[in-house]
Enzyme design. Structure first.
Site, mmCIF file in Angstrom:
data_model
loop_
_atom_site.group_PDB
_atom_site.id
_atom_site.type_symbol
_atom_site.label_atom_id
_atom_site.label_comp_id
_atom_site.label_asym_id
_atom_site.label_seq_id
_atom_site.Cartn_x
_atom_site.Cartn_y
_atom_site.Cartn_z
ATOM 1 N N ASN A 1 -0.678 111.109 61.790
ATOM 2 C CA ASN A 1 -1.088 110.494 60.797
ATOM 3 C C ASN A 1 -2.398 110.053 60.727
ATOM 4 O O ASN A 1 -2.954 108.944 60.094
ATOM 5 C CB ASN A 1 -0.038 109.310 60.755
ATOM 6 C CG ASN A 1 0.228 108.455 61.638
ATOM 7 O OD1 ASN A 1 -0.530 108.691 62.786
ATOM 8 N ND2 ASN A 1 1.101 107.562 62.077
ATOM 9 N N ARG B 1 -3.623 97.676 65.834
ATOM 10 C CA ARG B 1 -2.499 96.869 66.116
ATOM 11 C C ARG B 1 -2.790 95.476 65.976
ATOM 12 O O ARG B 1 -3.922 94.929 66.370
ATOM 13 C CB ARG B 1 -2.075 97.203 67.434
ATOM 14 C CG ARG B 1 -1.333 98.405 67.808
ATOM 15 C CD ARG B 1 0.023 98.601 67.189
ATOM 16 N NE ARG B 1 0.789 99.947 67.163
ATOM 17 C CZ ARG B 1 0.637 101.050 66.633
ATOM 18 N NH1 ARG B 1 0.040 100.832 65.563
ATOM 19 N NH2 ARG B 1 1.459 102.090 66.804
ATOM 20 N N GLN C 1 1.618 95.710 62.442
ATOM 21 C CA GLN C 1 3.087 95.751 62.519
ATOM 22 C C GLN C 1 3.799 94.474 61.605
ATOM 23 O O GLN C 1 2.788 93.802 61.370
ATOM 24 C CB GLN C 1 3.596 95.265 64.047
ATOM 25 C CG GLN C 1 3.543 96.766 64.751
ATOM 26 C CD GLN C 1 2.133 96.919 65.370
ATOM 27 O OE1 GLN C 1 1.273 96.233 65.056
ATOM 28 N NE2 GLN C 1 2.296 97.831 66.357
ATOM 29 N N HIS D 1 2.628 97.506 57.002
ATOM 30 C CA HIS D 1 2.240 98.538 57.801
ATOM 31 C C HIS D 1 2.469 99.951 57.085
ATOM 32 O O HIS D 1 3.370 100.473 57.591
ATOM 33 C CB HIS D 1 2.833 98.448 59.130
ATOM 34 C CG HIS D 1 2.443 99.363 60.324
ATOM 35 N ND1 HIS D 1 2.978 99.410 61.593
ATOM 36 C CD2 HIS D 1 1.245 100.157 60.490
ATOM 37 C CE1 HIS D 1 2.324 100.135 62.309
ATOM 38 N NE2 HIS D 1 1.167 100.748 61.654
HETATM 39 P P1 NAD Z 1 -6.528 108.514 70.270
HETATM 40 O O1 NAD Z 1 -5.721 108.372 71.494
HETATM 41 O O2 NAD Z 1 -6.943 109.835 69.622
HETATM 42 O O3 NAD Z 1 -7.818 107.584 70.483
HETATM 43 C C1 NAD Z 1 -8.036 106.279 70.932
HETATM 44 C C2 NAD Z 1 -9.496 106.059 71.578
HETATM 45 O O4 NAD Z 1 -9.475 104.571 71.783
HETATM 46 C C3 NAD Z 1 -9.689 106.855 72.694
HETATM 47 O O5 NAD Z 1 -10.681 107.590 72.648
HETATM 48 C C4 NAD Z 1 -9.786 105.811 73.765
HETATM 49 O O6 NAD Z 1 -10.657 105.956 74.867
HETATM 50 C C5 NAD Z 1 -10.431 104.582 72.931
HETATM 51 N N1 NAD Z 1 -10.090 103.304 73.494
HETATM 52 C C6 NAD Z 1 -8.947 102.773 74.313
HETATM 53 N N2 NAD Z 1 -9.106 101.598 74.826
HETATM 54 C C7 NAD Z 1 -10.646 101.217 74.288
HETATM 55 C C8 NAD Z 1 -11.307 100.098 74.376
HETATM 56 N N3 NAD Z 1 -10.875 98.972 75.178
HETATM 57 N N4 NAD Z 1 -12.604 100.014 73.809
HETATM 58 C C9 NAD Z 1 -12.898 101.084 73.062
HETATM 59 N N5 NAD Z 1 -11.973 102.398 72.906
HETATM 60 C C10 NAD Z 1 -11.002 102.309 73.673
HETATM 61 O O7 NAD Z 1 -5.670 107.516 69.110
HETATM 62 P P2 NAD Z 1 -5.683 107.577 67.477
HETATM 63 O O8 NAD Z 1 -4.955 108.750 67.025
HETATM 64 O O9 NAD Z 1 -7.182 107.565 67.199
HETATM 65 O O10 NAD Z 1 -5.077 106.272 67.099
HETATM 66 C C11 NAD Z 1 -5.654 105.090 67.517
HETATM 67 C C12 NAD Z 1 -4.467 103.915 67.530
HETATM 68 O O11 NAD Z 1 -4.484 103.625 66.129
HETATM 69 C C13 NAD Z 1 -3.197 104.063 67.883
HETATM 70 O O12 NAD Z 1 -3.074 103.934 69.304
HETATM 71 C C14 NAD Z 1 -2.502 103.177 67.183
HETATM 72 O O13 NAD Z 1 -2.365 101.928 67.915
HETATM 73 C C15 NAD Z 1 -3.096 103.122 65.863
HETATM 74 N N6 NAD Z 1 -2.624 103.826 64.869
HETATM 75 C C16 NAD Z 1 -2.298 102.993 63.826
HETATM 76 C C17 NAD Z 1 -1.728 103.631 62.618
HETATM 77 C C18 NAD Z 1 -1.243 102.994 61.486
HETATM 78 O O14 NAD Z 1 -0.251 103.343 60.743
HETATM 79 N N7 NAD Z 1 -1.787 101.710 61.121
HETATM 80 C C19 NAD Z 1 -1.119 105.072 62.683
HETATM 81 C C20 NAD Z 1 -1.648 105.734 63.602
HETATM 82 C C21 NAD Z 1 -2.439 105.042 64.840
#
Ligand code: NAD
Length: 401
Positions: A152, A290, A316, A340
């Site tokens: 997503n 989140r 959430q 959400h």
């Molecule tokens: P991803 O794993 O592709 O990328 C996450 C990035 O965040 C990574 O590059 C990681 O190194 C970085 N990261 C982790 N901790 C960090 C910090 N302290 N400071 C800076 N960067 C940091 O994940 P993604 O697919 O891009 O998704 C990211 C997040 O988005 C998910 O974990 C989820 O919590 C959230 N999300 C929300 C929805 C929604 O419906 N609202 C949907 C999908 C994902």
């Protein structure tokens, strides 16, 4: 039909077995030799789910996998009842082998519940973001956690761009005037700006953060910045997006900050009074990652003081009395919060339902999982996204977008 062991040995090469053979600790149910108990915690869709079969993330439509699992002879329990020791979730977790959850109605799998889960081997997140599972506790019990990575990320990236625009252009109060039979251009225009010429930064530049920056290219922003401890792969690096080594340095430059990192021990409460005070006065903050990454009172206070000009959240479920529901800037606007749903468009639901089925199917067949989906496996983190750890991740979730 071949016994499962024979099928497994045909499908899983010896070199892959150590990393990916999720079945190695598998115990079998007493009723039928290959029967597996699958427990899914999903949200109630009600009338909408009855009328729209593509609402696959609901208990009514059950990710579209009910018939398949039952035909295969497995037990499939689907529930939205997840709170408290008498809930269906907490009862069935005791002997379920596979748990399926979504971030949209998270069944919180705490260390305590993991301790009670005698047969649990695989947790599947139908979507992206597995912070509702105690990953350290899962590691201690050798439970594999996999999510449908990428399912997503376009949906969320589009929502982020929309949220940035609606805050910067002061859209919500403008629309509210219309439905209130009002018309006052000056009252809206006094806090409406162009995105062109503004600086936007993302905290986390993985799949979503990178896609947000890509989508912002056409807006002629002053700078597009990113902060992440993981570097971008060489083929994704571009002079259009600038890396900033220190979060505070990026915040000081940004008119808009978008949060796109997972929730883990280093990001919980990250946007507190102190960090928000490092942002430019009057900046806009978008959080589709989140809720717990932002301190609830700090955001409200910052809006009321003018430190933030707006906050848009898509996170959430918030209780009815959550302060962000009624948190406004000094002019009474700047609230772009929604339930959400950014990552659960009908397009996204099709992708994460298919992806969840694929993960379960591979597990049942003893096939290796797609490494990009693995969060923890074999007692260790397979993903680099859930915090920087001393030990190198054993799995191969690719870094960056
Ligand atoms: P991803 O794993 O592709 O990328 C996450 C990035 O965040 C990574 O590059 C990681 O190194 C970085 N990261 C982790 N901790 C960090 C910090 N302290 N400071 C800076 N960067 C940091 O994940 P993604 O697919 O891009 O998704 C990211 C997040 O988005 C998910 O974990 C989820 O919590 C959230 N999300 C929300 C929805 C929604 O419906 N609202 C949907 C999908 C994902």
């Amino acid at each position: 039909m071949l016994p499962l062991q024979a099928v497994r040995s045909r499908l899983v090469s010896a070199s892959h077995r150590q990393l990916y053979n999720l079945n190695k600790n598998r115990t079998f149910s007493t009723t039928s030799s290959n029967m597996v108990k699958v427990l899914a915690v999903l949200y109630k869709g009600g009338q909408a789910a009855k009328e729209e079969a593509r609402l696959l993330g609901t208990i009514e439509n059950s990710l579209g996998i009910s018939e398949w699992l039952k035909k295969e002879g497995h037990e499939f329990i689907v529930t939205d009842d997840k709170e408290g020791p008498d809930s269906q979730f907490q009862n069935h977790i005791a002997d379920a082998e596979i748990l399926v959850t979504t971030p949209f109605h998270p069944g919180y799998l705490t260390a305590d519940l993991i301790g009670k889960a005698k047969n649990l081997k695989l947790c599947v997140t139908a979507g992206v973001g597995s912070d509702h599972i105690d990953l350290d506790a899962a590691n201690k019990k050798n439970i594999t956690v996999a999510e449908v990575s990428g399912s997503n990320v376009v949906s969320v990236a589009e929502h982020v761009v929309m949220s940035i625009l609606l805050l910067v252009r002061n859209f919500v109060p403008a629309h509210e005037q219309i439905v209130a039979d009002d018309w006052n251009v000056a009252q809206i225009a006094r806090n409406a700006f162009d995105l062109e010429g503004k600086t936007v930064g993302t905290v986390g530049c993985g799949r979503i953060g990178y896609r947000v920056l890509e989508r912002l290219r056409g807006f002629n922003c002053k700078e597009l910045l990113w902060f992440d401890y993981t570097d971008l792969p060489e083929d994704k690096k571009t002079p259009d997006f600038k890396r900033v080594d220190k979060l505070e340095d990026m915040l000081a430059k940004c008119d808009v900050v978008t949060i796109n990192c997972p929730l883990h021990e280093k990001t919980r409460g990250l946007f507190n009074d102190e960090i928000i005070s490092k942002m430019k006065k009057g900046a806009w903050l978008v959080n589709t990652a989140r809720g717990a990454i932002c301190d609830r009172n700090a955001v409200k206070k910052a809006l009321e003081s003018g430190q933030l000009n707006g906050y848009a959240g898509d996170v959430q479920p918030a209780p009815k009395d959550h302060p962000w529901r009624h948190a406004f800037n000094t002019l009474g606007g700047g609230n772009g919060m929604v339930p959400h749903y950014s990552g659960t468009t009908l397009d996204a639901q099709a992708r994460y339902a298919n992806g969840a089925k694929d993960i379960i199917q591979r597990y049942l067949a003893g096939k290796e999982q797609d490494p990009a989906n693995l969060i923890v496996i074999d007692g260790d983190y397979a993903s680099k996204a859930y915090g920087q750890r001393e030990k190198k991740p054993t799995g191969q979730k690719p870094a960056g977008p």
